[in-house]
Design an enzyme around this catalytic site. Structure first.
Site, PDB file in Angstrom:
ATOM      1  N   GLY A  29     -19.232 -42.873  10.093  1.00 35.75           N
ATOM      2  CA  GLY A  29     -20.054 -42.125  11.018  1.00 35.75           C
ATOM      3  C   GLY A  29     -19.217 -41.691  12.203  1.00 35.75           C
ATOM      4  N   TYR A  30     -19.758 -40.764  12.945  1.00 35.29           N
ATOM      5  CA  TYR A  30     -19.026 -40.184  14.063  1.00 35.29           C
ATOM      6  C   TYR A  30     -19.691 -40.553  15.378  1.00 35.29           C
ATOM      7  CZ  TYR A  30     -16.337 -37.785  10.622  1.00 35.29           C
ATOM      8  OH  TYR A  30     -15.498 -37.537   9.573  1.00 35.29           O
ATOM      9  N   LEU A  31     -18.896 -41.121  16.281  1.00 32.55           N
ATOM     10  CA  LEU A  31     -19.338 -41.401  17.639  1.00 32.55           C
ATOM     11  C   LEU A  31     -19.258 -40.122  18.469  1.00 32.55           C
ATOM     12  CD1 LEU A  31     -17.369 -44.724  18.053  1.00 32.55           C
ATOM     13  CD2 LEU A  31     -19.843 -44.505  17.811  1.00 32.55           C
ATOM     14  N   LEU A  82     -23.693 -40.566  14.843  1.00 30.40           N
ATOM     15  CA  LEU A  82     -24.487 -39.407  14.458  1.00 30.40           C
ATOM     16  C   LEU A  82     -24.926 -39.536  13.005  1.00 30.40           C
ATOM     17  CD1 LEU A  82     -22.088 -36.733  15.996  1.00 30.40           C
ATOM     18  CD2 LEU A  82     -24.228 -37.564  16.999  1.00 30.40           C
TER      19      LEU A  82
END
Length: 162
Positions: A29-31, A82
């Site tokens: 996942g992307y911070l 996200l």
């Protein structure tokens, strides 16, 4: 890996790679996802990493990767990252002395299979396996960060072939 990543990406055009490949489930996942500058959390099998990538120039980008406790990474994925996640099985194999990673995507990107090879230098010559198809290194729609914004399941047939 720290410092610099030089990578080429290709669509996979057959199953010839499966015979010698070993796969590990990957969830990431992307911070932060700002164009091609990202901060990513990845759980790959029994290991976890925090990765910071800078702006891409050609085939290269600055990349810094740090190990994380798996429990911390799982918590970040569930509460901070996200959506949707990138879920895939990452297969690895050696082809004529070159290390390849083949990502068979799941979830909202199911159906997409991409091969990646990391290079020592941008113009390094490599022999391509027969299961490697069209190169997509310069096509941002195949970047993982963009697959969370525009998952493969939502692509038109034209986007999948062009």
């Amino acid at each position: 890996m720290t410092g610099k990543e030089i990578e080429r990406k290709f669509l996979v055009s057959g199953d010839g790679w499966r015979k010698n490949a070993r796969g590990t489930f990957c969830r990431q996942g992307y911070l932060v996802a700002c164009g091609d500058q990202v901060v990513r959390v990845r759980v790959l099998g029994e290991k976890a990493y925090l990765t910071v990538k800078g702006r891409k120039t050609g085939l290269s980008c600055p990349e810094y990767e740090y190990p994380l406790p798996v429990a911390d990474a799982q918590d970040m994925l569930e509460h901070i990252c996200l959506r949707p996640f990138i879920e895939k099985i990452r297969y690895t194999l050696d082809f004529k002395g070159v290390f390849w990673e083949i990502d068979e995507f799941a979830g909202e990107n199911k159906g997409l299979v991409v091969a990646e090879v990391e290079l020592e230098q941008e113009h390094q010559a490599i022999e391509l396996p027969d299961w490697v198809g069209r190169e997509v290194s310069y096509d941002p729609k195949y970047w993982n960060v963009n697959l969370i914004k525009h998952p493969y399941c939502r692509w038109s047939p034209e986007m999948k072939t062009g």
